[in-house]
Scaffold this active site. Structure first.
Site, short mmCIF file in Angstrom:
data_model
loop_
_atom_site.label_atom_id
_atom_site.label_comp_id
_atom_site.label_asym_id
_atom_site.label_seq_id
_atom_site.Cartn_x
_atom_site.Cartn_y
_atom_site.Cartn_z
NE ARG A 1 -2.32 1.95 3.07
CZ ARG A 1 -2.33 1.97 4.40
NH1 ARG A 1 -2.99 1.04 5.07
NH2 ARG A 1 -1.69 2.90 5.06
CG HIS B 1 -7.12 2.77 5.31
ND1 HIS B 1 -7.34 1.48 4.89
CD2 HIS B 1 -8.30 3.21 5.82
CE1 HIS B 1 -8.60 1.15 5.15
NE2 HIS B 1 -9.20 2.17 5.71
CE1 TYR C 1 0.02 2.91 8.32
CE2 TYR C 1 -1.01 4.62 9.65
CZ TYR C 1 -1.00 3.83 8.51
OH TYR C 1 -1.99 3.97 7.59
C1 LIG Z 1 -15.72 -5.54 10.55
C2 LIG Z 1 -14.88 -4.34 10.36
N1 LIG Z 1 -13.98 -4.00 11.30
C3 LIG Z 1 -13.24 -2.89 11.17
C4 LIG Z 1 -13.37 -2.10 10.08
C5 LIG Z 1 -12.55 -0.82 9.95
N2 LIG Z 1 -11.55 -0.97 8.89
C6 LIG Z 1 -11.77 -0.46 7.66
S1 LIG Z 1 -10.55 -0.86 6.62
C7 LIG Z 1 -9.70 -1.71 7.80
C8 LIG Z 1 -8.42 -2.39 7.43
C9 LIG Z 1 -8.61 -3.43 6.39
O1 LIG Z 1 -7.40 -3.97 6.01
P1 LIG Z 1 -7.29 -5.06 4.87
O2 LIG Z 1 -8.26 -6.15 5.09
O3 LIG Z 1 -5.87 -5.45 4.78
O4 LIG Z 1 -7.75 -4.30 3.56
P2 LIG Z 1 -7.08 -3.00 2.90
O5 LIG Z 1 -7.78 -1.83 3.50
O6 LIG Z 1 -5.64 -3.02 3.17
O7 LIG Z 1 -7.39 -3.11 1.43
C10 LIG Z 1 -10.37 -1.65 9.01
C11 LIG Z 1 -9.89 -2.23 10.26
C12 LIG Z 1 -14.31 -2.48 9.11
N3 LIG Z 1 -14.50 -1.75 8.00
N4 LIG Z 1 -15.06 -3.59 9.27
#
Ligand SMILES: Cc1ncc(C[n+]2csc(CCOP(=O)(O)OP(=O)(O)O)c2C)c(N)n1
Ligand SMILES: [Mg+2]
Lengths: 349, 324
Positions: free
Chosen positions: A255, A259, A268
């Site tokens: 990434r 985010h 971080y």
């Molecule tokens: C059930 C749930 N918990 C927490 C969140 C908050 N949240 C949004 S994105 C994220 C990180 C997701 O990381 P990843 O699965 O690696 O996907 P990326 O964003 O890197 O594409 C979090 C914790 C959420 N959207 N849904």
């Protein structure tokens, strides 16, 4: 007894580095296919870069940036048929562009306007999933359901590295495996879940190792290599369509952007690594590959993508403001009796 | 006293409570390195180490379930759910275990779990960043629930939750995280659970609310100042409810409007109305009215204001009662 091979650990690659790593090629892809993939990459990249600008200009709300994720999305979708279903997370919010959805619809979603809704059956693209991993069982169910009906469609679910920690991922993957559902579990391993690095997410050496536990094949691929992604997905889709059940693909990338527009990763993230990844980003890599092959790209491809976005935002902004009565629409097929008086109250009556 | 935002008050509380009790630990998504997506836990990982402000895998059921086991091992876990709606995967653990385990041990074991999360809308966010899920939690036996509406109470209720030997769930009004400032006592500050707060004294109509709706009710009181005198009661702890405070204000004004951001049907407001129906019948000069969100999924943000109880809707309800 079917035998399950250990999941692959080595990253599959097709695109070389113009130096020590030689270029490969994908069987069956014509020059036209290669250019079509390029068009998809440029469209997604343009959507993403414009969206960040629109956000800064206050024209869309918070936006989940997918810069340097385009190769995973473009490559995998190119391996699908139109009848196949796509289950995107917020990271793949614009993936339906590749199925012909107007940019304005997706922009409206990020603008918090109800015209950002669509009928999934119009594009075979499910709604953008915000709660992590909760769409994986949906994709398993769709794929299983199509199979039960004797239809040939397959499904692909996109989720992140963080998502593999959720119960819903596990349940969906296992369900698909048990039912032999024609599903591609596509993990975008960008090595971060907001501020949480992959090493805090899992002790597995490779996320694709999880496939072994479900008794399904796992493929690990360079997520910045659009051709490797295409080829891996094509293999998984062919297996799914011919009754071989689900496959997990782990596409490894990094990434290189925040985010989302609301995030400041400088606290971080490893900035040197971000710089390196930015230099090696997936669209440029593919451009250099085409150049080495001597395939000229039409500069109109970029111009057209810019036009698509200009039209998209103009159409979105030309839409009249959403009427507040929409608050009550679509919650039920038969509206609750209370909605009528509540709407009157809302209108100040 | 220091002037702090709601968010700073929460952070201040953590510094005090983690410093005071070595068994208190925080776990949640992005709480450590990033200090939380809202920065409620900023600086704690550096001060108390990565084990006491722990970045968990992305797994809410895991967070809630692990907290049960952490209690068995002698810890006082404070779980952060990143947003209201993302707490839903953890409801299984909450309902089947957190609320029942003490009972299951014949009262022999304690489960001093705190769960906290930002809740509520009005922040122009994408889907599922706006929910008011308090009713699901209140309805779970064995679980206490509190919702602060001021920085001082955000600190004091969190401290009380952490020190409580029962599981306590706290909802924090994210709409006011950074915009609301207030005096917050320095050092240890505990607001006893189960006590409402009279946010404004008045004589004609009682506006009863909690969380972000309290400020709205105070705005209504200002709006109606020329017409009538509004009392605003901040329920503060939803379970256990401060029935005395509820009945006292009903007895005083005889007119009650209950305000809640969550959808209407079987929301917490219905519980308040039920208590009034049972115990305040003879004090009331009219029906108890509710102003709530609607029975719909929280809308896309361009029309979210239409969903939210507004000054006008609450004021109209108060006027209706005055004319009754
Ligand atoms: C059930 C749930 N918990 C927490 C969140 C908050 N949240 C949004 S994105 C994220 C990180 C997701 O990381 P990843 O699965 O690696 O996907 P990326 O964003 O890197 O594409 C979090 C914790 C959420 N959207 N849904
Ligand atoms: Mg990720």
């Amino acid at each position: 007894m079917a035998q399950v091979l250990p999941a692959e650990r080595d990253l599959r690659r097709v695109i070389g580095d113009g130096d020590a790593v030689p270029d490969g090629e994908v069987d069956g892809l014509t020059e036209q296919d290669l250019l079509e993939l390029y068009r998809s990459l440029v469209l997604l990249r343009t959507y993403d870069e414009r969206s960040v600008v629109y956000h800064r200009q206050g024209r869309i709300g918070t936006y989940a940036i997918f810069w340097n994720h385009e190769a995973m999305q473009a490559g995998s979708v190119y391996a699908l048929e139109d009848e196949d279903w796509i289950f995107p997370s917020y990271r793949e919010s614009a993936i339906a562009l590749l199925r012909g959805m107007p940019a304005s619809v997706i922009l409206q979603w990020w603008r918090g306007h109800p015209s950002g809704w669509w009928n999934p059956a119009d594009y075979n693209v499910a709604a953008i999933c915000v709660p992590i991993a909760t769409h994986v069982p949906h994709a398993a169910g769709l794929a299983w359901g199509k199979k039960l009906r004797g239809e040939s469609a397959v499904a692909i679910a996109y989720f992140g590295d963080g998502a593999t920690s959720e119960g819903a991922f596990h349940e969906g993957a296992n369900f698909a495996a048990v039912t032999g559902a024609p599903l591609v579990l596509f993990c975008n391993n960008n090595q971060w879940a907001i501020s949480t690095p992959i090493t805090a997410q899992t002790r597995a050496k490779a996320l694709v190792d999880k496939a072994v536990g479900y008794g399904i094949p796992g493929i690990r691929v360079d997520g910045g290599d659009v051709l490797a992604v295409y080829e891996a997905t094509r293999e998984a889709v062919a297996r799914a369509r011919t009754g071989g059940g689900p496959t997990m693909i782990e596409a490894v990338t990094y990434r290189a952007a925040p985010h989302a527009t609301a995030d400041d990763p400088s606290a971080y993230i490893d900035l040197a690594r971000v710089e390196e990844e930015t230099r090696n980003e997936c669209v440029g890599r593919y451009e250099r590959y085409l150049e080495r092959l001597g395939i000229a790209v039409d500069p109109q491809i970029k111009v057209k993508a810019q036009e698509t976005m200009r039209r998209g935002i103009a159409e979105a902004e030309a839409e009249p403001p959403a009427d507040m009565s929409l608050v009550f629409d679509h919650a039920h097929v038969e509206p609750l009796p209370s909605f009528e008086s509540e709407l009157r109250e809302l209108r100040g009556g | 006293m220091a002037e702090l935002t709601l968010l700073e008050a929460i952070n201040d509380c953590f510094h005090v409570e983690l410093g005071r009790d070595p068994d208190v630990m925080i776990l949640g998504e992005d709480v450590g390195r990033a200090g939380g997506v809202f920065r409620a836990t900023a600086g704690l990982r550096d001060r108390f180490g990565p084990d006491r402000c722990f970045d968990t895998p992305l797994a809410e059921a895991g967070i809630m379930g692990a907290a049960v086991g952490l209690c068995m091992a002698g810890w006082r876990p404070v779980c952060e759910m990143q947003y209201d709606a993302f707490s839903y995967p953890s409801l299984d653990q909450l309902i089947t275990h957190v609320g029942r385990y003490r009972w299951r041990t014949g009262g022999k074991m304690r489960f001093p779990i705190t769960v906290r999360m930002p809740y509520g809308g009005g922040v122009r966010a994408p889907e599922l960043h706006d929910d008011s899920p308090e009713a699901y939690y209140v309805h779970t036996p064995g679980v206490k629930v509190a919702i602060p509406s001021t920085p001082a109470d955000a600190k004091g209720l969190l401290a009380a939750a952490i020190r409580s030997d029962d599981p306590v769930v706290l909802f924090e009004p994210k709409l006011h995280y950074r915009t609301m400032r207030g005096e917050v006592p320095e050092g240890e500050h505990v607001v006893e659970l189960g006590k409402a707060r009279l946010a404004r004294e008045g004589t004609d109509v009682s506006l009863i609310a909690y969380g972000s709706m309290v400020l709205l009710c105070e705005q209504v009181a200002d709006e109606l100042a020329g017409e009538c005198s509004c009392e605003v009661l901040d329920v503060r702890t939803l379970k256990p409810l401060d029935e005395d405070a509820l009945l006292a204000t009903a007895a005083k004004t005889g007119r009650v409007v209950v305000v809640q951001e969550a959808p209407r049907t079987a929301g917490y407001g219905a519980e308040l109305v039920a208590v009034l129906a049972e115990k305040a019948m003879l004090d009331l000069r009219g029906p108890v009215l509710r102003v709530t969100g609607y029975d719909v999924p929280y809308p896309y943000w361009q029309i979210e204001d239409a969903y939210m109880p507004s000054v006008q809707r609450v004021a109209n309800a108060a006027r209706k009662l005055l004319e009754y």
